[in-house]
Design a protein around this motif. Sequence first.
Motif, PDB file in Angstrom:
ATOM      1  N   ILE A  38       0.832  -1.195   0.000  1.00 48.36           N
ATOM      2  CA  ILE A  38       0.000   0.000   0.000  1.00 48.36           C
ATOM      3  C   ILE A  38       0.866   1.243   0.000  1.00 48.36           C
ATOM      4  N   ASP A  39       0.335   2.287  -0.612  1.00 49.07           N
ATOM      5  CA  ASP A  39       0.905   3.626  -0.548  1.00 49.07           C
ATOM      6  C   ASP A  39      -0.001   4.438   0.372  1.00 49.07           C
ATOM      7  N   LYS A  40       0.452   4.689   1.598  1.00 53.02           N
ATOM      8  CA  LYS A  40      -0.405   5.329   2.586  1.00 53.02           C
ATOM      9  C   LYS A  40      -0.762   6.757   2.200  1.00 53.02           C
ATOM     10  N   GLU A  41       0.164   7.447   1.547  1.00 48.11           N
ATOM     11  CA  GLU A  41      -0.096   8.844   1.207  1.00 48.11           C
ATOM     12  C   GLU A  41      -1.236   8.980   0.217  1.00 48.11           C
ATOM     13  N   SER A  42      -1.229   8.161  -0.815  1.00 45.09           N
ATOM     14  CA  SER A  42      -2.290   8.240  -1.825  1.00 45.09           C
ATOM     15  C   SER A  42      -3.449   7.295  -1.526  1.00 45.09           C
ATOM     16  N   LYS A  43      -3.302   6.473  -0.461  1.00 45.34           N
ATOM     17  CA  LYS A  43      -4.303   5.461  -0.125  1.00 45.34           C
ATOM     18  C   LYS A  43      -4.619   4.590  -1.331  1.00 45.34           C
ATOM     19  N   THR A  44      -3.539   4.074  -1.905  1.00 48.84           N
ATOM     20  CA  THR A  44      -3.642   3.215  -3.081  1.00 48.84           C
ATOM     21  C   THR A  44      -3.086   1.836  -2.754  1.00 48.84           C
ATOM     22  N   VAL A  45      -3.735   0.789  -3.251  1.00 46.15           N
ATOM     23  CA  VAL A  45      -3.315  -0.591  -3.020  1.00 46.15           C
ATOM     24  C   VAL A  45      -2.949  -1.230  -4.357  1.00 46.15           C
ATOM     25  N   VAL A  46      -1.826  -1.944  -4.377  1.00 42.56           N
ATOM     26  CA  VAL A  46      -1.420  -2.727  -5.544  1.00 42.56           C
ATOM     27  C   VAL A  46      -1.443  -4.190  -5.130  1.00 42.56           C
ATOM     28  N   CYS A  47      -2.271  -4.996  -5.778  1.00 42.94           N
ATOM     29  CA  CYS A  47      -2.419  -6.423  -5.466  1.00 42.94           C
ATOM     30  C   CYS A  47      -1.941  -7.265  -6.638  1.00 42.94           C
ATOM     31  N   TRP A  48      -1.249  -8.348  -6.321  1.00 40.36           N
ATOM     32  CA  TRP A  48      -0.869  -9.318  -7.345  1.00 40.36           C
ATOM     33  C   TRP A  48      -1.487 -10.641  -6.928  1.00 40.36           C
ATOM     34  N   ASP A  49      -2.419 -11.135  -7.743  1.00 38.86           N
ATOM     35  CA  ASP A  49      -3.114 -12.387  -7.450  1.00 38.86           C
ATOM     36  C   ASP A  49      -3.012 -13.290  -8.672  1.00 38.86           C
ATOM     37  N   LYS A  50      -2.307 -14.426  -8.495  1.00 40.72           N
ATOM     38  CA  LYS A  50      -2.016 -15.312  -9.630  1.00 40.72           C
ATOM     39  C   LYS A  50      -1.256 -14.512 -10.687  1.00 40.72           C
ATOM     40  N   GLU A  51      -1.825 -14.417 -11.919  1.00 44.85           N
ATOM     41  CA  GLU A  51      -1.130 -13.689 -12.988  1.00 44.85           C
ATOM     42  C   GLU A  51      -1.685 -12.296 -13.204  1.00 44.85           C
ATOM     43  N   GLN A  52      -2.516 -11.807 -12.279  1.00 48.02           N
ATOM     44  CA  GLN A  52      -3.184 -10.529 -12.453  1.00 48.02           C
ATOM     45  C   GLN A  52      -2.660  -9.483 -11.468  1.00 48.02           C
ATOM     46  N   VAL A  53      -2.553  -8.239 -11.934  1.00 45.85           N
ATOM     47  CA  VAL A  53      -2.226  -7.103 -11.074  1.00 45.85           C
ATOM     48  C   VAL A  53      -3.430  -6.172 -11.018  1.00 45.85           C
ATOM     49  N   TYR A  54      -3.807  -5.761  -9.800  1.00 45.73           N
ATOM     50  CA  TYR A  54      -4.941  -4.873  -9.598  1.00 45.73           C
ATOM     51  C   TYR A  54      -4.475  -3.663  -8.800  1.00 45.73           C
ATOM     52  N   ILE A  55      -4.919  -2.476  -9.206  1.00 47.64           N
ATOM     53  CA  ILE A  55      -4.623  -1.247  -8.484  1.00 47.64           C
ATOM     54  C   ILE A  55      -5.948  -0.557  -8.170  1.00 47.64           C
ATOM     55  N   PHE A  56      -6.145  -0.216  -6.908  1.00 48.69           N
ATOM     56  CA  PHE A  56      -7.387   0.463  -6.548  1.00 48.69           C
ATOM     57  C   PHE A  56      -7.156   1.317  -5.306  1.00 48.69           C
ATOM     58  N   GLY A  57      -8.018   2.329  -5.146  1.00 42.01           N
ATOM     59  CA  GLY A  57      -7.927   3.231  -4.003  1.00 42.01           C
ATOM     60  C   GLY A  57      -9.175   4.066  -3.889  1.00 42.01           C
ATOM     61  N   GLU A  58      -9.248   4.840  -2.818  1.00 39.30           N
ATOM     62  CA  GLU A  58     -10.439   5.650  -2.575  1.00 39.30           C
ATOM     63  C   GLU A  58     -10.556   6.812  -3.552  1.00 39.30           C
ATOM     64  N   ASP A  59      -9.435   7.261  -4.117  1.00 44.25           N
ATOM     65  CA  ASP A  59      -9.454   8.393  -5.042  1.00 44.25           C
ATOM     66  C   ASP A  59      -9.511   7.931  -6.494  1.00 44.25           C
ATOM     67  N   HIS A  60     -10.147   6.783  -6.710  1.00 43.30           N
ATOM     68  CA  HIS A  60     -10.393   6.278  -8.071  1.00 43.30           C
ATOM     69  C   HIS A  60      -9.105   5.964  -8.821  1.00 43.30           C
ATOM     70  N   HIS A  61      -8.130   5.392  -8.132  1.00 37.71           N
ATOM     71  CA  HIS A  61      -6.960   4.817  -8.798  1.00 37.71           C
ATOM     72  C   HIS A  61      -7.313   3.371  -9.133  1.00 37.71           C
ATOM     73  N   TYR A  62      -7.724   3.110 -10.349  1.00 36.36           N
ATOM     74  CA  TYR A  62      -8.134   1.762 -10.704  1.00 36.36           C
ATOM     75  C   TYR A  62      -7.416   1.332 -11.976  1.00 36.36           C
ATOM     76  N   GLY A  63      -6.803   0.156 -11.923  1.00 39.69           N
ATOM     77  CA  GLY A  63      -6.131  -0.376 -13.089  1.00 39.69           C
ATOM     78  C   GLY A  63      -6.046  -1.883 -13.000  1.00 39.69           C
ATOM     79  N   HIS A  64      -5.752  -2.510 -14.130  1.00 43.73           N
ATOM     80  CA  HIS A  64      -5.734  -3.966 -14.171  1.00 43.73           C
ATOM     81  C   HIS A  64      -4.855  -4.402 -15.342  1.00 43.73           C
TER      82      HIS A  64
END
Length: 377
Positions: A318-344
């Motif tokens: 997690i990036d506490k300053e931007s409140k963003t989470v980067v997850c790696w699950d199997k072969e997928q990467v997910y990025i999400f946060g409260e300020d609409h940081h969304y990617g895949h």
Amino acid sequence: LPLRNQMRKRTMKIIDLPRDLLENIFSRLDEEFLRQLRCTCKLFNALFKDRRFLQNRFHKAAREVLVMMKSELYLLNFDINGSQSYTMIEFSRLRRRNYHIDVDHQFDVSDAFHCDGLLLLRTTYNNMLIVWNPCLGKAMHLYPSNQCKGGIFALGYHNELCDSYKILSIHQKGDPAELEMFDFYSDSRSWRALDDVFLGCIIQSRGVSLTGNTYWIASKVINEFLLLCFDFTTERFERMDLHFQSVGYKILALSIVNEEQLSVLQQSLETSMVEIWVTTNDKSLDQTKILSWSKLLAVDLYTYYYDHRFTFDVSFFIDKESKTVVCWDKEQVYIFGEDHHYGHINFGGEPAVMFQGWFKFKPECSNYKQVCQFPMR
């Protein structure tokens, strides 16, 4: 050589300075200069083995994000910017030279564990273990006494002794679980059984190291989770309640925040809600054995990932300053946060595990780099 000679002359002038003044000076120097400085005399080399100095000097530095993928280890550079239309992920492969391991074949890494700037690697060949310092290019290898695959290994250290690293081996298939310890500072350099240590639960997550101890998410019954800690100083397990867990949620993964805090990812069983919790009183953990938690963010993934369900293989930071989470699950990467940081992004069937670590100096990387860009949602 000229630089080395100049450094030795300077050493003779500052070697008599008080210890606290030396530490203050070294805290302001570039890490590449420090790498060379430690070779000039025994005093400086001993200083760089002092855990208190290392914590003050290096634990404040930015953490490296590592990924184990395709049986290799990579350093990652994430550029997450909500004002841009793309997020960049850059891979730099860690050098695997100078292992000095007496084997006649190439080996692949099947698992990795980080502690105190060191990496504990497990190979697919004969379940061999490698303890590797990626900054110094030094490593040693050993074999577990139990060659059954699927065991859990963790690297930690005795908090009151310098360079007192140990490896814990856990085999959960038996009842009770089989526990063994390998001491690097022991004269025997062999595995010993922990016959008087009782596990008493099932480990569910990957382990993370914090201040020399290892933490896991564990359970006694289905969907009732606890925080399991192994103290490498006392060589005992501690079990702590996760007071924030709610009925209908599954706790999936642990992560470390700036080498100071624990973080937990939990997901609802009934909705698409994902919550990230962070500890708030880690400095008193050794005394109270009780943790307090605060919720960093809560995000409903349905709008972005169509009711995606993470697995127990998920790893995250997690990036506490931007409140963003980067997850790696199997072969997928997910990025999400409260300020609409969304990617895949999909890495084409290449399972991976991601974790954070700090190193005493900058690790050596090969020239190979891979850069991936993907649009944010």
